[in-house]
Scaffold this motif. Structure first.
Motif, PDB file in Angstrom:
ATOM      1  N   VAL A  74      -9.205 -63.998 -66.858  1.00  0.00           N
ATOM      2  CA  VAL A  74      -7.902 -63.632 -67.396  1.00  0.00           C
ATOM      3  C   VAL A  74      -7.706 -64.336 -68.723  1.00  0.00           C
ATOM      4  CG1 VAL A  74      -5.428 -63.557 -67.005  1.00  0.00           C
ATOM      5  CG2 VAL A  74      -6.995 -63.373 -65.066  1.00  0.00           C
ATOM      6  N   ALA A  75      -7.484 -63.564 -69.762  1.00  0.00           N
ATOM      7  CA  ALA A  75      -7.271 -64.105 -71.094  1.00  0.00           C
ATOM      8  C   ALA A  75      -5.786 -64.150 -71.414  1.00  0.00           C
ATOM      9  CB  ALA A  75      -7.999 -63.269 -72.139  1.00  0.00           C
ATOM     10  N   SER A  76      -5.366 -65.218 -72.054  1.00  0.00           N
ATOM     11  CA  SER A  76      -3.977 -65.344 -72.464  1.00  0.00           C
ATOM     12  C   SER A  76      -3.904 -66.191 -73.724  1.00  0.00           C
ATOM     13  CB  SER A  76      -3.123 -65.956 -71.355  1.00  0.00           C
ATOM     14  OG  SER A  76      -3.558 -67.270 -71.042  1.00  0.00           O
ATOM     15  N   GLY A  77      -2.726 -66.237 -74.312  1.00  0.00           N
ATOM     16  CA  GLY A  77      -2.529 -67.014 -75.521  1.00  0.00           C
ATOM     17  C   GLY A  77      -2.240 -66.132 -76.715  1.00  0.00           C
ATOM     18  N   LYS A 118      -3.600 -56.368 -68.732  1.00  0.00           N
ATOM     19  CA  LYS A 118      -3.560 -57.726 -68.212  1.00  0.00           C
ATOM     20  C   LYS A 118      -4.577 -58.638 -68.880  1.00  0.00           C
ATOM     21  CE  LYS A 118      -1.953 -56.354 -63.608  1.00  0.00           C
ATOM     22  NZ  LYS A 118      -2.237 -56.402 -62.150  1.00  0.00           N
ATOM     23  N   ASN A 119      -5.319 -58.103 -69.849  1.00  0.00           N
ATOM     24  CA  ASN A 119      -6.374 -58.864 -70.523  1.00  0.00           C
ATOM     25  C   ASN A 119      -7.304 -59.529 -69.512  1.00  0.00           C
ATOM     26  OD1 ASN A 119      -5.528 -58.158 -73.095  1.00  0.00           O
ATOM     27  ND2 ASN A 119      -4.325 -60.016 -73.404  1.00  0.00           N
ATOM     28  N   THR A 120      -7.725 -58.741 -68.562  1.00  0.00           N
ATOM     29  CA  THR A 120      -8.549 -59.240 -67.475  1.00  0.00           C
ATOM     30  C   THR A 120      -9.834 -58.425 -67.364  1.00  0.00           C
ATOM     31  OG1 THR A 120      -6.593 -59.961 -66.240  1.00  0.00           O
ATOM     32  CG2 THR A 120      -8.640 -59.715 -65.004  1.00  0.00           C
ATOM     33  N   VAL A 121     -10.934 -59.111 -67.129  1.00  0.00           N
ATOM     34  CA  VAL A 121     -12.211 -58.458 -66.908  1.00  0.00           C
ATOM     35  C   VAL A 121     -12.767 -58.916 -65.565  1.00  0.00           C
ATOM     36  CG1 VAL A 121     -13.554 -60.235 -68.131  1.00  0.00           C
ATOM     37  CG2 VAL A 121     -14.467 -57.905 -67.911  1.00  0.00           C
ATOM     38  N   TYR A 122     -13.408 -57.991 -64.865  1.00  0.00           N
ATOM     39  CA  TYR A 122     -14.002 -58.263 -63.570  1.00  0.00           C
ATOM     40  C   TYR A 122     -15.489 -57.944 -63.616  1.00  0.00           C
ATOM     41  CZ  TYR A 122      -9.095 -57.780 -62.258  1.00  0.00           C
ATOM     42  OH  TYR A 122      -7.727 -57.901 -62.189  1.00  0.00           O
ATOM     43  N   LEU A 123     -16.261 -58.696 -62.889  1.00  0.00           N
ATOM     44  CA  LEU A 123     -17.670 -58.419 -62.729  1.00  0.00           C
ATOM     45  C   LEU A 123     -17.983 -58.392 -61.241  1.00  0.00           C
ATOM     46  CD1 LEU A 123     -20.383 -57.954 -64.231  1.00  0.00           C
ATOM     47  CD2 LEU A 123     -20.823 -60.404 -63.913  1.00  0.00           C
ATOM     48  N   GLN A 124     -18.205 -57.196 -60.716  1.00  0.00           N
ATOM     49  CA  GLN A 124     -18.587 -57.026 -59.322  1.00  0.00           C
ATOM     50  C   GLN A 124     -20.099 -57.143 -59.231  1.00  0.00           C
ATOM     51  OE1 GLN A 124     -16.357 -53.153 -59.271  1.00  0.00           O
ATOM     52  NE2 GLN A 124     -15.790 -53.842 -57.219  1.00  0.00           N
ATOM     53  N   MET A 125     -20.554 -58.105 -58.478  1.00  0.00           N
ATOM     54  CA  MET A 125     -21.968 -58.372 -58.341  1.00  0.00           C
ATOM     55  C   MET A 125     -22.378 -58.111 -56.902  1.00  0.00           C
ATOM     56  SD  MET A 125     -22.320 -61.860 -60.613  1.00  0.00           S
ATOM     57  CE  MET A 125     -21.325 -62.816 -59.458  1.00  0.00           C
ATOM     58  N   THR A 126     -23.348 -57.239 -56.720  1.00  0.00           N
ATOM     59  CA  THR A 126     -23.874 -56.920 -55.402  1.00  0.00           C
ATOM     60  C   THR A 126     -25.380 -57.085 -55.407  1.00  0.00           C
ATOM     61  OG1 THR A 126     -24.066 -54.555 -55.908  1.00  0.00           O
ATOM     62  CG2 THR A 126     -22.000 -55.305 -54.934  1.00  0.00           C
ATOM     63  N   ALA A 127     -25.947 -57.088 -54.208  1.00  0.00           N
ATOM     64  CA  ALA A 127     -27.397 -57.241 -54.052  1.00  0.00           C
ATOM     65  C   ALA A 127     -27.906 -58.418 -54.870  1.00  0.00           C
ATOM     66  CB  ALA A 127     -28.112 -55.951 -54.436  1.00  0.00           C
ATOM     67  N   LEU A 128     -27.223 -59.518 -54.754  1.00  0.00           N
ATOM     68  CA  LEU A 128     -27.556 -60.686 -55.560  1.00  0.00           C
ATOM     69  C   LEU A 128     -28.927 -61.238 -55.193  1.00  0.00           C
ATOM     70  CD1 LEU A 128     -24.047 -62.304 -55.625  1.00  0.00           C
ATOM     71  CD2 LEU A 128     -25.392 -61.733 -57.656  1.00  0.00           C
ATOM     72  N   LYS A 129     -29.605 -61.730 -56.205  1.00  0.00           N
ATOM     73  CA  LYS A 129     -30.943 -62.283 -56.077  1.00  0.00           C
ATOM     74  C   LYS A 129     -30.940 -63.731 -56.537  1.00  0.00           C
ATOM     75  CE  LYS A 129     -32.902 -57.791 -57.400  1.00  0.00           C
ATOM     76  NZ  LYS A 129     -33.767 -57.095 -58.390  1.00  0.00           N
ATOM     77  N   PRO A 130     -31.898 -64.512 -56.081  1.00  0.00           N
ATOM     78  CA  PRO A 130     -31.964 -65.900 -56.543  1.00  0.00           C
ATOM     79  C   PRO A 130     -32.004 -66.023 -58.063  1.00  0.00           C
ATOM     80  CG  PRO A 130     -33.378 -65.623 -54.655  1.00  0.00           C
ATOM     81  CD  PRO A 130     -32.884 -64.244 -55.020  1.00  0.00           C
ATOM     82  N   GLU A 131     -32.637 -65.086 -58.737  1.00  0.00           N
ATOM     83  CA  GLU A 131     -32.702 -65.147 -60.184  1.00  0.00           C
ATOM     84  C   GLU A 131     -31.368 -64.891 -60.863  1.00  0.00           C
ATOM     85  OE1 GLU A 131     -35.219 -61.403 -59.063  1.00  0.00           O
ATOM     86  OE2 GLU A 131     -34.657 -63.321 -58.141  1.00  0.00           O
ATOM     87  N   ASP A 132     -30.358 -64.493 -60.107  1.00  0.00           N
ATOM     88  CA  ASP A 132     -29.012 -64.363 -60.649  1.00  0.00           C
ATOM     89  C   ASP A 132     -28.287 -65.700 -60.705  1.00  0.00           C
ATOM     90  OD1 ASP A 132     -29.089 -61.517 -60.983  1.00  0.00           O
ATOM     91  OD2 ASP A 132     -28.723 -61.291 -58.833  1.00  0.00           O
ATOM     92  N   THR A 133     -28.860 -66.711 -60.109  1.00  0.00           N
ATOM     93  CA  THR A 133     -28.249 -68.030 -60.117  1.00  0.00           C
ATOM     94  C   THR A 133     -28.087 -68.521 -61.551  1.00  0.00           C
ATOM     95  OG1 THR A 133     -29.120 -68.628 -57.949  1.00  0.00           O
ATOM     96  CG2 THR A 133     -28.524 -70.426 -59.425  1.00  0.00           C
ATOM     97  N   ALA A 134     -26.865 -68.859 -61.905  1.00  0.00           N
ATOM     98  CA  ALA A 134     -26.576 -69.274 -63.275  1.00  0.00           C
ATOM     99  C   ALA A 134     -25.116 -69.672 -63.385  1.00  0.00           C
ATOM    100  CB  ALA A 134     -26.875 -68.137 -64.260  1.00  0.00           C
TER     101      ALA A 134
END
Length: 122
Positions: free
Chosen positions: A23-26, A75-91
């Protein structure tokens, strides 16, 4: 002047799902694009996904079929839906905005969130 509130990080098993939000504001007049970058251990920071106010999305090839980015421009909001996550997504995933703070200026101002950790275990 700008605040980015990131949430949704956590720890999941391979194949699990998480949804990140930012959520961005300001002092923001309008936002050209919002997105998520990540920095994995031993890797440089890379773009995961971004989306313009008009709804044009861009994804890294490694996540294109598994992640979905969306936004609520009012709402100045962005979402990231992440599915089928893999170990290489760790970050550490960091929210990013490209914005302007007045009607009469060009886009080009940028702001980064502090980051939220996503851990995917086998």
């Amino acid at each position: 002047q700008v605040q980015l509130v990131e949430s949704g990080g956590g720890s999941v098993q391979t194949g699990g799902s998480l949804t990140l939000s930012c959520v961005a504001s300001g002092t923001i007049y309008s936002i050209n694009s919002m997105g998520w970058y990540r920095r994995a251990p031993g890797h440089r920071r890379e773009l995961v996904a971004s989306i313009t106010t008009g709804g044009v999305a861009n994804y890294a090839d490694s996540v294109k079929d598994r992640f979905n980015i969306s936004r609520d421009s009012h709402k100045n909001t962005v979402y990231l839906q992440m599915t089928a996550l893999k170990p290489e997504d760790t970050a550490v995933y960091s929210c990013h905005i490209d914005y302007k703070d007045a009607e009469w200026v060009q886009y080009g101002m940028e702001y980064w969130g502090k980051g939220t950790l996503v851990t995917v275990s086998s």
